[in-house]
Write a protein that holds these residues in place. Structure first.
Motif, PDB file in Angstrom:
ATOM      1  N   GLY A   1      -3.450   1.936   1.679  1.00 33.96           N
ATOM      2  CA  GLY A   1      -4.691   1.726   2.302  1.00 33.96           C
ATOM      3  C   GLY A   1      -3.036   1.961   3.753  1.00 33.96           C
ATOM      4  N   GLY A   2      -2.229   2.782   3.450  1.00 37.86           N
ATOM      5  CA  GLY A   2      -1.313   2.870   4.259  1.00 37.86           C
ATOM      6  C   GLY A   2      -0.059   2.377   3.407  1.00 37.86           C
ATOM      7  N   ASN A   3       0.508   3.907   4.242  1.00 36.33           N
ATOM      8  CA  ASN A   3       2.604   3.088   4.141  1.00 36.33           C
ATOM      9  C   ASN A   3       3.081   2.855   5.163  1.00 36.33           C
ATOM     10  OD1 ASN A   3       4.040   3.982   2.124  1.00 36.33           O
ATOM     11  ND2 ASN A   3       5.105   5.663   2.665  1.00 36.33           N
TER      12      ASN A   3
ATOM     13  N   TYR B   1       8.812 -18.235   8.514  1.00 37.05           N
ATOM     14  CA  TYR B   1       7.920 -18.724   7.977  1.00 37.05           C
ATOM     15  C   TYR B   1       8.582 -19.183   6.374  1.00 37.05           C
ATOM     16  CZ  TYR B   1       4.134 -19.556  10.994  1.00 37.05           C
ATOM     17  OH  TYR B   1       3.525 -19.957  12.628  1.00 37.05           O
ATOM     18  N   GLN B   2       9.227 -18.150   6.496  1.00 36.48           N
ATOM     19  CA  GLN B   2      10.532 -17.669   5.147  1.00 36.48           C
ATOM     20  C   GLN B   2       9.123 -17.611   4.073  1.00 36.48           C
ATOM     21  OE1 GLN B   2      12.718 -21.304   4.446  1.00 36.48           O
ATOM     22  NE2 GLN B   2      11.554 -22.058   6.141  1.00 36.48           N
ATOM     23  N   VAL B   3       8.754 -15.833   4.860  1.00 36.29           N
ATOM     24  CA  VAL B   3       7.565 -15.535   3.450  1.00 36.29           C
ATOM     25  C   VAL B   3       8.513 -14.219   3.196  1.00 36.29           C
ATOM     26  CG1 VAL B   3       6.253 -13.520   3.677  1.00 36.29           C
ATOM     27  CG2 VAL B   3       6.023 -15.348   5.333  1.00 36.29           C
ATOM     28  N   GLN B   4       8.522 -14.383   1.701  1.00 34.68           N
ATOM     29  CA  GLN B   4       9.238 -13.673   0.749  1.00 34.68           C
ATOM     30  C   GLN B   4       8.571 -13.245   0.167  1.00 34.68           C
ATOM     31  OE1 GLN B   4      10.465 -16.919  -2.755  1.00 34.68           O
ATOM     32  NE2 GLN B   4      11.880 -17.367  -1.230  1.00 34.68           N
ATOM     33  N   ILE B   5       9.293 -11.627   0.513  1.00 32.82           N
ATOM     34  CA  ILE B   5       8.775  -9.983  -0.513  1.00 32.82           C
ATOM     35  C   ILE B   5       9.258  -9.612  -1.135  1.00 32.82           C
ATOM     36  CG2 ILE B   5       8.546  -8.167   0.774  1.00 32.82           C
ATOM     37  CD1 ILE B   5       8.343  -8.664   4.163  1.00 32.82           C
ATOM     38  N   PHE B   6       8.835  -9.094  -2.403  1.00 36.13           N
ATOM     39  CA  PHE B   6       9.098  -8.236  -3.498  1.00 36.13           C
ATOM     40  C   PHE B   6       8.928  -7.299  -3.248  1.00 36.13           C
ATOM     41  CE2 PHE B   6       9.218 -12.584  -3.923  1.00 36.13           C
ATOM     42  CZ  PHE B   6      10.291 -13.415  -3.724  1.00 36.13           C
ATOM     43  N   GLY B   7       9.306  -6.162  -3.346  1.00 33.04           N
ATOM     44  CA  GLY B   7       8.843  -4.649  -4.378  1.00 33.04           C
ATOM     45  C   GLY B   7       8.368  -4.008  -4.973  1.00 33.04           C
TER      46      GLY B   7
ATOM     47  N   MET C   1      -0.531 -10.757  -4.188  1.00 35.38           N
ATOM     48  CA  MET C   1      -0.145  -9.071  -4.728  1.00 35.38           C
ATOM     49  C   MET C   1      -1.026  -8.145  -3.987  1.00 35.38           C
ATOM     50  SD  MET C   1       1.499 -10.310  -7.733  1.00 35.38           S
ATOM     51  CE  MET C   1       1.890 -12.029  -6.671  1.00 35.38           C
ATOM     52  N   ASP C   2      -0.412  -8.210  -3.289  1.00 32.50           N
ATOM     53  CA  ASP C   2      -0.160  -6.669  -2.206  1.00 32.50           C
ATOM     54  C   ASP C   2      -0.714  -5.028  -3.023  1.00 32.50           C
ATOM     55  OD1 ASP C   2      -1.137  -5.325  -0.426  1.00 32.50           O
ATOM     56  OD2 ASP C   2       0.532  -5.542   1.377  1.00 32.50           O
ATOM     57  N   LEU C   3      -1.807  -4.698  -2.763  1.00 37.38           N
ATOM     58  CA  LEU C   3      -1.954  -3.123  -3.463  1.00 37.38           C
ATOM     59  C   LEU C   3      -2.295  -2.239  -2.929  1.00 37.38           C
ATOM     60  CD1 LEU C   3      -3.384  -4.049  -7.002  1.00 37.38           C
ATOM     61  CD2 LEU C   3      -1.000  -3.192  -6.575  1.00 37.38           C
ATOM     62  N   VAL C   4      -2.044  -2.621  -1.673  1.00 38.01           N
ATOM     63  CA  VAL C   4      -2.887  -1.672  -0.045  1.00 38.01           C
ATOM     64  C   VAL C   4      -1.952  -1.581   0.589  1.00 38.01           C
ATOM     65  CG1 VAL C   4      -5.189  -2.436   1.633  1.00 38.01           C
ATOM     66  CG2 VAL C   4      -5.233  -3.125  -0.859  1.00 38.01           C
ATOM     67  N   GLY C   5      -1.374  -2.926   1.214  1.00 34.75           N
ATOM     68  CA  GLY C   5      -0.139  -2.308   2.025  1.00 34.75           C
ATOM     69  C   GLY C   5      -1.161  -2.136   3.279  1.00 34.75           C
ATOM     70  N   GLY C   6      -0.670  -1.085   4.770  1.00 34.82           N
ATOM     71  CA  GLY C   6      -1.545  -0.949   5.237  1.00 34.82           C
ATOM     72  C   GLY C   6      -1.916  -2.010   7.026  1.00 34.82           C
ATOM     73  N   GLU C   7      -2.889  -1.944   7.181  1.00 37.80           N
ATOM     74  CA  GLU C   7      -3.089  -2.885   8.224  1.00 37.80           C
ATOM     75  C   GLU C   7      -3.374  -4.731   7.510  1.00 37.80           C
ATOM     76  OE1 GLU C   7      -5.523  -2.144  10.986  1.00 37.80           O
ATOM     77  OE2 GLU C   7      -7.674  -1.240   9.432  1.00 37.80           O
ATOM     78  N   MET C   8      -4.115  -4.353   5.900  1.00 42.38           N
ATOM     79  CA  MET C   8      -3.856  -5.282   5.347  1.00 42.38           C
ATOM     80  C   MET C   8      -2.947  -6.465   4.995  1.00 42.38           C
ATOM     81  SD  MET C   8      -7.282  -5.811   5.159  1.00 42.38           S
ATOM     82  CE  MET C   8      -7.500  -6.913   3.684  1.00 42.38           C
ATOM     83  N   THR C   9      -1.159  -5.910   5.528  1.00 40.28           N
ATOM     84  CA  THR C   9      -0.594  -7.184   4.994  1.00 40.28           C
ATOM     85  C   THR C   9      -0.181  -7.466   5.632  1.00 40.28           C
ATOM     86  OG1 THR C   9       0.588  -5.481   3.909  1.00 40.28           O
ATOM     87  CG2 THR C   9       1.570  -7.283   4.243  1.00 40.28           C
ATOM     88  N   ASP C  10      -0.793  -7.610   7.274  1.00 35.45           N
ATOM     89  CA  ASP C  10      -0.393  -8.872   7.727  1.00 35.45           C
ATOM     90  C   ASP C  10      -1.659  -9.487   8.052  1.00 35.45           C
ATOM     91  OD1 ASP C  10       1.438  -9.750   9.957  1.00 35.45           O
ATOM     92  OD2 ASP C  10       0.260  -9.339  11.417  1.00 35.45           O
TER      93      ASP C  10
ATOM     94  N   THR D   1       4.105 -26.056  -0.563  1.00 34.91           N
ATOM     95  CA  THR D   1       5.051 -26.635  -1.480  1.00 34.91           C
ATOM     96  C   THR D   1       5.220 -26.009  -2.139  1.00 34.91           C
ATOM     97  OG1 THR D   1       3.684 -27.039  -3.731  1.00 34.91           O
ATOM     98  CG2 THR D   1       2.952 -28.860  -2.094  1.00 34.91           C
ATOM     99  N   THR D   2       5.648 -24.760  -1.972  1.00 34.07           N
ATOM    100  CA  THR D   2       6.122 -23.443  -2.137  1.00 34.07           C
ATOM    101  C   THR D   2       6.399 -22.481  -0.707  1.00 34.07           C
ATOM    102  OG1 THR D   2       4.906 -21.962  -3.394  1.00 34.07           O
ATOM    103  CG2 THR D   2       5.949 -23.827  -4.790  1.00 34.07           C
ATOM    104  N   TYR D   3       7.986 -21.441  -1.209  1.00 38.12           N
ATOM    105  CA  TYR D   3       7.404 -20.685  -0.527  1.00 38.12           C
ATOM    106  C   TYR D   3       5.510 -19.560  -0.153  1.00 38.12           C
ATOM    107  CZ  TYR D   3      12.622 -22.157   0.575  1.00 38.12           C
ATOM    108  OH  TYR D   3      13.396 -22.388   1.090  1.00 38.12           O
ATOM    109  N   PRO D   4       6.151 -19.118   0.359  1.00 37.70           N
ATOM    110  CA  PRO D   4       5.157 -17.921   0.964  1.00 37.70           C
ATOM    111  C   PRO D   4       5.387 -16.416   0.037  1.00 37.70           C
ATOM    112  CG  PRO D   4       5.318 -18.690   2.839  1.00 37.70           C
ATOM    113  CD  PRO D   4       6.434 -19.866   2.317  1.00 37.70           C
ATOM    114  N   ARG D   5       4.761 -16.355  -1.107  1.00 35.29           N
ATOM    115  CA  ARG D   5       5.484 -15.217  -1.624  1.00 35.29           C
ATOM    116  C   ARG D   5       4.359 -13.680  -1.277  1.00 35.29           C
ATOM    117  NH1 ARG D   5       5.158 -17.892  -6.304  1.00 35.29           N
ATOM    118  NH2 ARG D   5       4.165 -19.461  -4.859  1.00 35.29           N
ATOM    119  N   LEU D   6       4.946 -12.880  -1.183  1.00 41.32           N
ATOM    120  CA  LEU D   6       3.966 -11.584  -1.532  1.00 41.32           C
ATOM    121  C   LEU D   6       4.798 -10.451  -2.062  1.00 41.32           C
ATOM    122  CD1 LEU D   6       2.432  -9.939   1.531  1.00 41.32           C
ATOM    123  CD2 LEU D   6       3.983  -8.479   0.441  1.00 41.32           C
ATOM    124  N   SER D   7       4.309 -10.226  -3.311  1.00 43.50           N
ATOM    125  CA  SER D   7       5.003  -8.839  -3.689  1.00 43.50           C
ATOM    126  C   SER D   7       3.701  -8.211  -3.522  1.00 43.50           C
ATOM    127  CB  SER D   7       4.247  -9.532  -5.731  1.00 43.50           C
ATOM    128  OG  SER D   7       5.436 -10.271  -6.130  1.00 43.50           O
ATOM    129  N   ILE D   8       4.267  -6.915  -3.166  1.00 38.48           N
ATOM    130  CA  ILE D   8       4.006  -4.972  -3.126  1.00 38.48           C
ATOM    131  C   ILE D   8       3.898  -4.461  -3.902  1.00 38.48           C
ATOM    132  CG2 ILE D   8       5.201  -4.407  -1.307  1.00 38.48           C
ATOM    133  CD1 ILE D   8       3.195  -3.329   0.307  1.00 38.48           C
TER     134      ILE D   8
END
Length: 389
Positions: free
Chosen positions: A296-298, A310-316, A261-270, A284-291
């Motif tokens: 920390g940066g746009n 790596y099949q990372v799923q991203i949700f805005g 659950m990402d509230l920071v962004g910037g260089e931390m997201t990676d 056992t599940t796909y990696p998921r990132l909600s932002i």
């Protein structure tokens, strides 16, 4: 319009946002016309309204969607709805003092909390063009506000003071919950919560525990005790990017994070993504990132090969749904969720609150609320900071 026991005054005090800029654009005025409830609305006498980062960002025009230097307001519906003057303040607590046509007089006197959304349609399961009170319509930095009856939820829990109730407002809790539902967070999953000491972060920690997920908080070490007491499984020091992933895996016993659950962004997201893909063989599940934030940066630099291989799923995420708001209100009323109230400021001192919010120190945890001056003794004084500004 039907009034309560006392006559609603024709004018009120309010803080008016007069344009994009610094705090000088917020002007405190008395003699502002008191709104009247329209059909299907209630008039709420405001007792407390939570301060949110979106207030500052909207004031400063920090919602760029095309260019990094763009100065704009939130305009997901296609046309900007922030016009001036505007009364900000989304998370409103108070009491119904008048009702519009079609609303039962039985609602008079009810204490409640506002679902802050300006929903584009009647659908309960989706919200694709979100706007909110305090941006596209006047909000709670005033003595009165008119809102839809079905979005002002009666909260009967006597254990919650009005300032505490405002601190549990939907701007933070609904955003947090929608981050989780968008990513399909389930019981037993390991969830990394960035920005854990703020309003959305503290809501995420609690909501993970409510549904049975395991929250790992990213914050400063001096806030660890409070975050652990709130429900965090562990608190990971946010400093030192090179060793961050190792600290997370140490906290999880070597297991990868299931969802971030990402509230920071910037260089931390990676780095957050690294915590999920460190060992794909055990997932056992796909990696998921909600932002839902970029404190920390746009702009983040991420290799797209890492995302698709790596099949990372991203949700805005910006706003939630009517269904989610109703569930959250039920949890608040039942006591399943607890307020994290940091401090209260008088409405006339909103400039001080804004400056404090930006420069808050290591003792900051949870929410700041704004209380109308006329309500201060009853609903704000007990939560005032013990210093002057």
């Amino acid at each position: 319009m039907v009034n309560a026991r006392s006559t609603v005054p024709g004018t009120m005090a309010a803080m008016l946002l007069t344009g994009h800029g610094d705090v000088e654009k917020l002007v405190y005025r008395e003699g502002v016309t008191t709104p009247r409830p329209g059909p299907g609305q209630v008039l709420v006498q405001v007792t407390a309204t939570a301060k949110n980062n979106t207030d500052r960002k909207a004031r400063e025009g920090l919602y760029p969607t095309k260019g990094k230097e763009e100065v704009t307001s939130f305009a997901m519906g296609g046309t900007p709805t922030l016009t001036f003057p505007r009364i900000q303040g989304a998370d409103v607590a108070g009491r119904v003092v008048a009702v519009g046509d079609g609303v039962s007089e039985a609602r008079l006197g009810e204490r409640g909390l506002l679902d802050f959304n300006l929903y584009p349609d009647a659908r309960a399961d989706i919200n694709l063009a979100p706007d909110y009170y305090g941006h596209g319509a006047d909000g709670g930095f005033a003595e009165y506000v008119a809102v839809p009856s079905d979005q002002f939820y009666h909260i009967s829990n006597p254990a919650l003071a009005d300032a505490e109730l405002a601190a549990m407002g939907m701007c933070s809790y609904q955003t947090a919950y929608h981050m989780m539902t968008a990513a399909g967070v389930r019981a037993g999953e390991r969830v990394l919560v960035s920005g854990a000491s703020g309003g959305v972060g503290t809501a995420l920690i609690q909501l993970c525990r409510v549904i049975g997920a395991v929250p790992f908080a990213v914050s400063q070490p001096d806030k660890a005790q409070a975050l652990l007491a709130l429900g965090a499984e562990a608190v990971i020091d946010r400093s030192g990017l090179d060793a961050f992933v190792e600290r997370v895996l140490e906290a999880t016993g070597g297991a990868p994070i299931d969802a971030v659950m990402d509230l920071v962004g910037g260089e931390m997201t990676d780095r957050f993504i690294d915590t999920m893909i460190a060992d794909m063989s055990t997932r056992t599940t796909y990696p998921r990132l909600s932002i839902a934030g970029a404190s920390g940066g746009n702009v983040s630099e991420i290799m797209w090969t890492r995302i698709y291989l790596y099949q990372v799923q991203i949700f805005g995420v910006s706003h939630g749904t009517r269904e989610e708001a109703a569930k959250l209100m039920a949890w608040i009323d039942s006591g399943a969720l607890k307020p994290v109230l940091h401090a209260a400021f008088k409405l006339s001192k909103l400039h001080d609150a804004e400056r404090y919010f930006v420069s808050r120190g290591s003792d900051y945890l949870g929410k700041v609320v704004i209380v109308p001056d006329a309500q201060w003794d009853a609903h704000g004084a007990a939560y005032a900071l013990d210093r002057e500004f």
